[in-house]
Design a protein around this motif. Structure first.
Motif, PDB file in Angstrom:
ATOM      1  N   GLY A 135      44.516  73.095 -11.146  1.00 53.69           N
ATOM      2  CA  GLY A 135      43.475  73.996 -10.322  1.00 53.69           C
ATOM      3  C   GLY A 135      41.421  74.373 -10.919  1.00 53.69           C
ATOM      4  O   GLY A 135      40.931  74.537 -10.797  1.00 53.69           O
ATOM      5  N   PRO A 136      42.183  74.791 -12.729  1.00 57.21           N
ATOM      6  CA  PRO A 136      40.573  75.777 -13.443  1.00 57.21           C
ATOM      7  C   PRO A 136      40.165  74.758 -13.295  1.00 57.21           C
ATOM      8  O   PRO A 136      38.912  75.090 -13.854  1.00 57.21           O
ATOM      9  N   LEU A 137      40.595  73.758 -14.120  1.00 59.07           N
ATOM     10  CA  LEU A 137      39.939  71.997 -14.335  1.00 59.07           C
ATOM     11  C   LEU A 137      38.767  71.577 -12.936  1.00 59.07           C
ATOM     12  O   LEU A 137      37.880  71.703 -13.272  1.00 59.07           O
ATOM     13  N   LYS A 138      39.671  71.553 -12.523  1.00 60.07           N
ATOM     14  CA  LYS A 138      39.045  71.408 -10.511  1.00 60.07           C
ATOM     15  C   LYS A 138      37.496  72.246 -10.510  1.00 60.07           C
ATOM     16  O   LYS A 138      36.301  71.919  -9.986  1.00 60.07           O
ATOM     17  N   GLN A 139      38.081  73.715 -10.550  1.00 61.43           N
ATOM     18  CA  GLN A 139      37.203  74.628 -10.433  1.00 61.43           C
ATOM     19  C   GLN A 139      36.166  74.730 -11.166  1.00 61.43           C
ATOM     20  O   GLN A 139      34.541  74.717 -10.986  1.00 61.43           O
ATOM     21  N   ALA A 140      36.087  73.842 -12.506  1.00 65.61           N
ATOM     22  CA  ALA A 140      35.097  73.885 -13.594  1.00 65.61           C
ATOM     23  C   ALA A 140      34.025  73.185 -13.213  1.00 65.61           C
ATOM     24  O   ALA A 140      32.761  72.439 -13.161  1.00 65.61           O
ATOM     25  N   MET A 141      34.826  70.911 -12.777  1.00 63.02           N
ATOM     26  CA  MET A 141      33.590  70.292 -12.216  1.00 63.02           C
ATOM     27  C   MET A 141      32.835  70.898 -11.181  1.00 63.02           C
ATOM     28  O   MET A 141      31.945  70.189 -10.914  1.00 63.02           O
ATOM     29  N   ALA A 142      33.470  71.328  -9.906  1.00 61.50           N
ATOM     30  CA  ALA A 142      32.467  72.161  -8.932  1.00 61.50           C
ATOM     31  C   ALA A 142      31.657  72.631  -8.950  1.00 61.50           C
ATOM     32  O   ALA A 142      30.108  73.097  -8.815  1.00 61.50           O
ATOM     33  N   LYS A 143      31.646  73.463 -10.810  1.00 59.64           N
ATOM     34  CA  LYS A 143      30.450  74.389 -11.446  1.00 59.64           C
ATOM     35  C   LYS A 143      30.333  73.112 -12.383  1.00 59.64           C
ATOM     36  O   LYS A 143      29.115  73.700 -13.334  1.00 59.64           O
ATOM     37  N   ASP A 144      29.569  71.575 -12.015  1.00 59.25           N
ATOM     38  CA  ASP A 144      28.909  71.098 -12.781  1.00 59.25           C
ATOM     39  C   ASP A 144      29.364  70.941 -14.399  1.00 59.25           C
ATOM     40  O   ASP A 144      28.431  70.722 -14.851  1.00 59.25           O
ATOM     41  N   ILE A 145      30.380  71.668 -14.765  1.00 61.72           N
ATOM     42  CA  ILE A 145      31.262  71.504 -16.280  1.00 61.72           C
ATOM     43  C   ILE A 145      31.223  70.150 -16.119  1.00 61.72           C
ATOM     44  O   ILE A 145      32.343  69.729 -15.873  1.00 61.72           O
ATOM     45  N   LYS A 146      30.946  69.249 -17.429  1.00 64.26           N
ATOM     46  CA  LYS A 146      31.921  67.965 -17.764  1.00 64.26           C
ATOM     47  C   LYS A 146      33.023  68.001 -18.376  1.00 64.26           C
ATOM     48  O   LYS A 146      33.586  69.327 -19.267  1.00 64.26           O
ATOM     49  N   ILE A 147      33.823  67.492 -17.392  1.00 67.06           N
ATOM     50  CA  ILE A 147      35.634  67.879 -18.117  1.00 67.06           C
ATOM     51  C   ILE A 147      35.982  66.600 -18.667  1.00 67.06           C
ATOM     52  O   ILE A 147      35.619  65.529 -18.608  1.00 67.06           O
ATOM     53  N   VAL A 148      35.880  66.755 -20.399  1.00 64.28           N
ATOM     54  CA  VAL A 148      36.852  65.380 -21.154  1.00 64.28           C
ATOM     55  C   VAL A 148      38.032  65.619 -21.830  1.00 64.28           C
ATOM     56  O   VAL A 148      38.361  67.090 -22.054  1.00 64.28           O
ATOM     57  N   ALA A 149      39.196  65.104 -21.087  1.00 62.90           N
ATOM     58  CA  ALA A 149      39.994  65.047 -21.928  1.00 62.90           C
ATOM     59  C   ALA A 149      40.582  64.043 -22.526  1.00 62.90           C
ATOM     60  O   ALA A 149      40.037  62.868 -23.059  1.00 62.90           O
ATOM     61  N   TYR A 150      41.087  64.069 -23.877  1.00 63.17           N
ATOM     62  CA  TYR A 150      40.893  63.407 -24.818  1.00 63.17           C
ATOM     63  C   TYR A 150      43.060  64.240 -25.483  1.00 63.17           C
ATOM     64  O   TYR A 150      43.033  65.007 -25.333  1.00 63.17           O
ATOM     65  N   ASP A 151      43.462  62.948 -26.262  1.00 62.98           N
ATOM     66  CA  ASP A 151      44.805  63.025 -26.490  1.00 62.98           C
ATOM     67  C   ASP A 151      45.656  63.301 -25.961  1.00 62.98           C
ATOM     68  O   ASP A 151      46.501  62.536 -26.220  1.00 62.98           O
ATOM     69  N   SER A 152      45.874  64.456 -25.248  1.00 67.66           N
ATOM     70  CA  SER A 152      46.679  64.445 -24.356  1.00 67.66           C
ATOM     71  C   SER A 152      45.932  64.431 -22.290  1.00 67.66           C
ATOM     72  O   SER A 152      45.016  65.031 -22.324  1.00 67.66           O
ATOM     73  N   ASP A 153      46.612  63.487 -21.673  1.00 66.93           N
ATOM     74  CA  ASP A 153      45.250  63.410 -20.115  1.00 66.93           C
ATOM     75  C   ASP A 153      46.243  64.448 -19.652  1.00 66.93           C
ATOM     76  O   ASP A 153      46.860  64.982 -19.620  1.00 66.93           O
ATOM     77  N   THR A 154      45.235  64.741 -18.873  1.00 67.91           N
ATOM     78  CA  THR A 154      45.303  65.364 -17.035  1.00 67.91           C
ATOM     79  C   THR A 154      45.917  64.169 -16.198  1.00 67.91           C
ATOM     80  O   THR A 154      44.855  63.129 -16.416  1.00 67.91           O
ATOM     81  N   ASN A 155      45.631  64.996 -14.956  1.00 66.94           N
ATOM     82  CA  ASN A 155      45.236  64.432 -13.130  1.00 66.94           C
ATOM     83  C   ASN A 155      43.761  63.189 -13.731  1.00 66.94           C
ATOM     84  O   ASN A 155      43.252  64.552 -13.839  1.00 66.94           O
TER      85      ASN A 155
END
Length: 365
Positions: A135-155
């Motif tokens: 949920g919070p990662l999607k909100q970050a993406m909606a604000k044009d914050i790029k999300i990199v998962a490393y080591d252990s993935d999310t959806n």
């Protein structure tokens, strides 16, 4: 370490020959405050969204990126994040590490919310739970914050790319092969994992179980998957419990650096030394003494410094528009060269290396 790691003779051929496959990624409101411009938001929930990459775009200067590990007191995560922070200096970014001291499912949520408020350009996360952080990662993406998962993935819908240390299938299957060689493919075995909801651990364990279905493992039986929660003392106690509950246990796989070190410490001072085989994923520095005192014959890992380095460059490339996370795009990763983005935004670092008495003194991390 800038050189590519090499696997010893016994498993090198098999490890490097394993087909690269995409990780089986599994799958709170954020607080308000001043937000970034969302005109190019990637919140549709797909790796790459509808954006167009410009591979010739320069890396932006002054980017703000943050590493959010599973827990800040995990030695392995510290190595990864410090390497990523150092890499950020190469391209003129401001980088830091923030995170919880425990690896519970929701412990990372408040940190994501804070990083959104602080208007970071990219958040790099090793997810404790694929659902709790989504949920919070999607909100970050909606604000044009790029999300990199490393080591252990999310959806995959909750990040732009996933930096996978190696093919998840390769990691899981190679762990079983490594243990099987040491117990002559016979006997009861157990797995000492991290947390029960860790995406990477669970994916690896599923591939371990698949590998064990092959005819050559007909005389091996998985009797228990235990969880030490990436806590040293709990992992130590879980090891003791496994050995007491299963007196015929022949081997333990611990695919977590905290778990394998704690298990080795218990076994090295017990009657089980020389009787129960231990392998898994560990760093050379933490496992060296257990190799040299014959508690452990061999274990595996990738170079965590390279994992952090590659993750940092991925964050910068996303924030600069060089890549969007679409399959087939090329990531330029400094000294590590070029990586191709695979399905579901996955970027693979490379095959794991097996460490034993012959090569462990060649590595220091």
């Amino acid at each position: 370490m800038t050189t590519r790691l090499r696997a010893p003779r016994r498993l090198a051929a098999r490890l490097t020959a394993t087909a690269t496959v995409s990780v089986l990624a599994l799958s709170l409101a954020a607080c308000g405050g001043t937000t970034k411009d969302s005109s190019s938001a990637s919140g549709e929930g797909k790796a790459g969204g509808n954006a167009t990459a410009d591979p010739n775009a320069p890396l932006k200067k002054g980017l703000k990126i943050a590493f959010l590990p599973k827990q800040v007191n995990n030695p392995y995560e510290t190595i990864v994040d410090n390497a990523g922070i150092a890499a950020a200096k190469e391209f003129g970014a401001e980088a830091k590490e923030v995170g919880p001291s425990d690896a519970s499912a929701s412990s990372q949520v408040s940190y994501i919310n804070t990083l959104i408020q602080q208007q970071h350009d990219a958040i790099l996360i090793a997810a404790n739970d694929e659902n709790a952080v989504c949920g919070p990662l999607k909100q970050a993406m909606a604000k044009d914050i790029k999300i990199v998962a490393y080591d252990s993935d999310t959806n995959p819908e909750c990040r732009d790319v996933f930096i996978n240390q190696a093919s998840s299938e390769e990691i899981g299957r190679s762990q079983v092969k490594l243990l099987a060689e040491q117990i002559d493919h016979k006997g009861e075995i157990a797995i000492l994992s991290a947390t029960a909801n860790a995406t990477n651990q669970n994916t690896w364990i599923e591939f371990m179980k698949e590998e064990l279905k092959k005819p050559e493992y007909a005389d091996m039986k998985l009797v228990k998957v235990a969880y030490g929660d990436d806590n040293d003392q709990k992992s130590f106690q879980q090891t003791q419990g496994l050995l007491q509950a299963y007196p015929n246990l022949k081997g333990i796989i611990s695919p977590t650096t905290v778990g394998i070190a704690a298990a080795a410490r218990y076994i090295s001072g017990s009657e089980y030394k020389g009787k129960v085989v231990l392998t898994g994923l560990g760093t050379p520095d933490q496992m060296r003494k257990f190799i040299k005192n014959d508690t452990v014959e061999s274990f595996a890992l990738w170079d965590p410094k390279d994992l952090g380095y590659l993750s940092a460059y991925a964050a910068a490339a996303l924030a600069s528009g060089q890549i969007t996370g679409k399959q087939g795009e090329k990531l330029k990763a400094g000294k590590l060269g070029e990586r191709t983005i695979g399905a579901n935004g996955e970027i693979i670092l490379g095959p794991p290396t097996v460490f034993d008495a012959e090569n462990i003194d060649e590595y220091h991390f």
